[in-house]
Design a protein around this motif. Sequence first.
Motif, PDB file in Angstrom:
ATOM      1  N   HIS A 137       0.837  -1.195   0.000  1.00  0.00           N
ATOM      2  CA  HIS A 137       0.000   0.000   0.000  1.00  0.00           C
ATOM      3  C   HIS A 137       0.876   1.251   0.000  1.00  0.00           C
ATOM      4  O   HIS A 137       1.935   1.272   0.635  1.00  0.00           O
ATOM      5  CB  HIS A 137      -0.896   0.028   1.234  1.00  0.00           C
ATOM      6  CG  HIS A 137      -1.997  -0.968   1.188  1.00  0.00           C
ATOM      7  ND1 HIS A 137      -2.897  -1.116   2.210  1.00  0.00           N
ATOM      8  CD2 HIS A 137      -2.358  -1.872   0.249  1.00  0.00           C
ATOM      9  CE1 HIS A 137      -3.764  -2.062   1.904  1.00  0.00           C
ATOM     10  NE2 HIS A 137      -3.449  -2.538   0.717  1.00  0.00           N
ATOM     11  N   ALA A 138       0.417   2.285  -0.679  1.00  0.00           N
ATOM     12  CA  ALA A 138       1.157   3.552  -0.707  1.00  0.00           C
ATOM     13  C   ALA A 138       1.434   4.042   0.710  1.00  0.00           C
ATOM     14  O   ALA A 138       2.514   4.536   1.009  1.00  0.00           O
ATOM     15  CB  ALA A 138       0.386   4.601  -1.502  1.00  0.00           C
ATOM     16  N   GLY A 139       0.464   3.882   1.606  1.00  0.00           N
ATOM     17  CA  GLY A 139       0.625   4.320   2.984  1.00  0.00           C
ATOM     18  C   GLY A 139       1.652   3.517   3.761  1.00  0.00           C
ATOM     19  O   GLY A 139       2.096   3.948   4.829  1.00  0.00           O
ATOM     20  N   SER A 140       2.044   2.360   3.250  1.00  0.00           N
ATOM     21  CA  SER A 140       3.063   1.552   3.919  1.00  0.00           C
ATOM     22  C   SER A 140       4.471   2.034   3.593  1.00  0.00           C
ATOM     23  O   SER A 140       5.436   1.559   4.176  1.00  0.00           O
ATOM     24  CB  SER A 140       2.933   0.078   3.506  1.00  0.00           C
ATOM     25  OG  SER A 140       1.696  -0.436   3.916  1.00  0.00           O
ATOM     26  N   LEU A 141       4.586   2.957   2.666  1.00  0.00           N
ATOM     27  CA  LEU A 141       5.893   3.451   2.241  1.00  0.00           C
ATOM     28  C   LEU A 141       6.280   4.768   2.913  1.00  0.00           C
ATOM     29  O   LEU A 141       7.398   5.216   2.773  1.00  0.00           O
ATOM     30  CB  LEU A 141       5.909   3.638   0.719  1.00  0.00           C
ATOM     31  CG  LEU A 141       5.524   2.421  -0.111  1.00  0.00           C
ATOM     32  CD1 LEU A 141       5.481   2.786  -1.592  1.00  0.00           C
ATOM     33  CD2 LEU A 141       6.459   1.252   0.140  1.00  0.00           C
ATOM     34  N   VAL A 142       5.352   5.378   3.632  1.00  0.00           N
ATOM     35  CA  VAL A 142       5.613   6.680   4.249  1.00  0.00           C
ATOM     36  C   VAL A 142       6.242   6.517   5.624  1.00  0.00           C
ATOM     37  O   VAL A 142       6.156   5.460   6.240  1.00  0.00           O
ATOM     38  CB  VAL A 142       4.318   7.520   4.381  1.00  0.00           C
ATOM     39  CG1 VAL A 142       3.670   7.736   3.026  1.00  0.00           C
ATOM     40  CG2 VAL A 142       3.337   6.896   5.352  1.00  0.00           C
ATOM     41  N   SER A 143       6.847   7.608   6.104  1.00  0.00           N
ATOM     42  CA  SER A 143       7.301   7.612   7.493  1.00  0.00           C
ATOM     43  C   SER A 143       6.106   8.043   8.342  1.00  0.00           C
ATOM     44  O   SER A 143       5.163   8.658   7.835  1.00  0.00           O
ATOM     45  CB  SER A 143       8.457   8.579   7.676  1.00  0.00           C
ATOM     46  OG  SER A 143       7.995   9.912   7.589  1.00  0.00           O
ATOM     47  N   LYS A 144       6.144   7.740   9.607  1.00  0.00           N
ATOM     48  CA  LYS A 144       5.009   8.071  10.477  1.00  0.00           C
ATOM     49  C   LYS A 144       4.805   9.573  10.645  1.00  0.00           C
ATOM     50  O   LYS A 144       3.726  10.007  11.008  1.00  0.00           O
ATOM     51  CB  LYS A 144       5.188   7.408  11.835  1.00  0.00           C
ATOM     52  CG  LYS A 144       5.019   5.910  11.764  1.00  0.00           C
ATOM     53  CD  LYS A 144       5.054   5.278  13.113  1.00  0.00           C
ATOM     54  CE  LYS A 144       4.897   3.766  12.955  1.00  0.00           C
ATOM     55  NZ  LYS A 144       4.784   3.060  14.177  1.00  0.00           N
ATOM     56  N   ILE A 145       5.839  10.359  10.393  1.00  0.00           N
ATOM     57  CA  ILE A 145       5.688  11.800  10.593  1.00  0.00           C
ATOM     58  C   ILE A 145       5.427  12.564   9.301  1.00  0.00           C
ATOM     59  O   ILE A 145       4.992  13.699   9.333  1.00  0.00           O
ATOM     60  CB  ILE A 145       6.922  12.402  11.309  1.00  0.00           C
ATOM     61  CG1 ILE A 145       8.203  12.062  10.557  1.00  0.00           C
ATOM     62  CG2 ILE A 145       6.984  11.938  12.742  1.00  0.00           C
ATOM     63  CD1 ILE A 145       9.411  12.832  11.030  1.00  0.00           C
ATOM     64  N   ARG A 146       5.691  11.944   8.161  1.00  0.00           N
ATOM     65  CA  ARG A 146       5.468  12.607   6.876  1.00  0.00           C
ATOM     66  C   ARG A 146       4.617  11.716   5.991  1.00  0.00           C
ATOM     67  O   ARG A 146       4.887  10.541   5.861  1.00  0.00           O
ATOM     68  CB  ARG A 146       6.804  12.902   6.186  1.00  0.00           C
ATOM     69  CG  ARG A 146       7.651  13.899   6.967  1.00  0.00           C
ATOM     70  CD  ARG A 146       8.886  14.310   6.202  1.00  0.00           C
ATOM     71  NE  ARG A 146       8.518  15.061   5.014  1.00  0.00           N
ATOM     72  CZ  ARG A 146       9.109  14.893   3.833  1.00  0.00           C
ATOM     73  NH1 ARG A 146      10.067  14.023   3.671  1.00  0.00           N
ATOM     74  NH2 ARG A 146       8.739  15.611   2.798  1.00  0.00           N
ATOM     75  N   CYS A 147       3.627  12.294   5.363  1.00  0.00           N
ATOM     76  CA  CYS A 147       2.721  11.544   4.496  1.00  0.00           C
ATOM     77  C   CYS A 147       3.161  11.685   3.042  1.00  0.00           C
ATOM     78  O   CYS A 147       2.359  11.925   2.140  1.00  0.00           O
ATOM     79  CB  CYS A 147       1.290  12.030   4.704  1.00  0.00           C
ATOM     80  SG  CYS A 147       0.718  11.801   6.400  1.00  0.00           S
ATOM     81  N   VAL A 148       4.473  11.555   2.826  1.00  0.00           N
ATOM     82  CA  VAL A 148       5.096  11.736   1.522  1.00  0.00           C
ATOM     83  C   VAL A 148       6.024  10.561   1.264  1.00  0.00           C
ATOM     84  O   VAL A 148       6.668  10.066   2.185  1.00  0.00           O
ATOM     85  CB  VAL A 148       5.926  13.050   1.492  1.00  0.00           C
ATOM     86  CG1 VAL A 148       6.637  13.213   0.172  1.00  0.00           C
ATOM     87  CG2 VAL A 148       5.051  14.246   1.797  1.00  0.00           C
TER      88      VAL A 148
END
Length: 161
Positions: A137-148
């Motif tokens: 999932h795209a959301g599995s590639l982000v850091s917890k503090i940045r949604c990028v």
Amino acid sequence: MPSHESQHTIEIYVHSDSGHDPDLVEVASDGRVKDLLSEGESLWLEDTNEALPDESSLPEAGIVRRTHVHRGHCPTVKVHVRHAGTDIHGEFSPATQVVRVFRWATGPKGFKLPEAQIPKHGFVLPGGDELLDLRAHAGSLVSKIRCVVTIDLVPKERFAG
């Protein structure tokens, strides 16, 4: 031997920003969406854009045995894809499978790769040495503090053998 619905459990796949691979989690089949969340998190069905209502029961939310869901803090994920010295930017639900991002990046709204070239390419994280699993999932590639997330579109041959 009679059983009560409240005693039944189901297994679901929970994707999150804590890793690329989902966890197989056993939950009460009559539980609620909020039972799967920590403070500040939301839950999405895989490949959907809207977070599920916290008070919904799992069946009302469409969560059944072996459903894939995404749990996280990011309402959307800003995706930067780099290829051949050019960048494109898009915004996706955190529950979007990477394969959809790949189709966008290689297609008419992205880098417009020739049809024959698309299967010869893959995604890697900057500095990475492994092709991304397109089911992540795209959301599995982000850091917890940045949604990028920044992803490189590269020829697969570079990773062969």
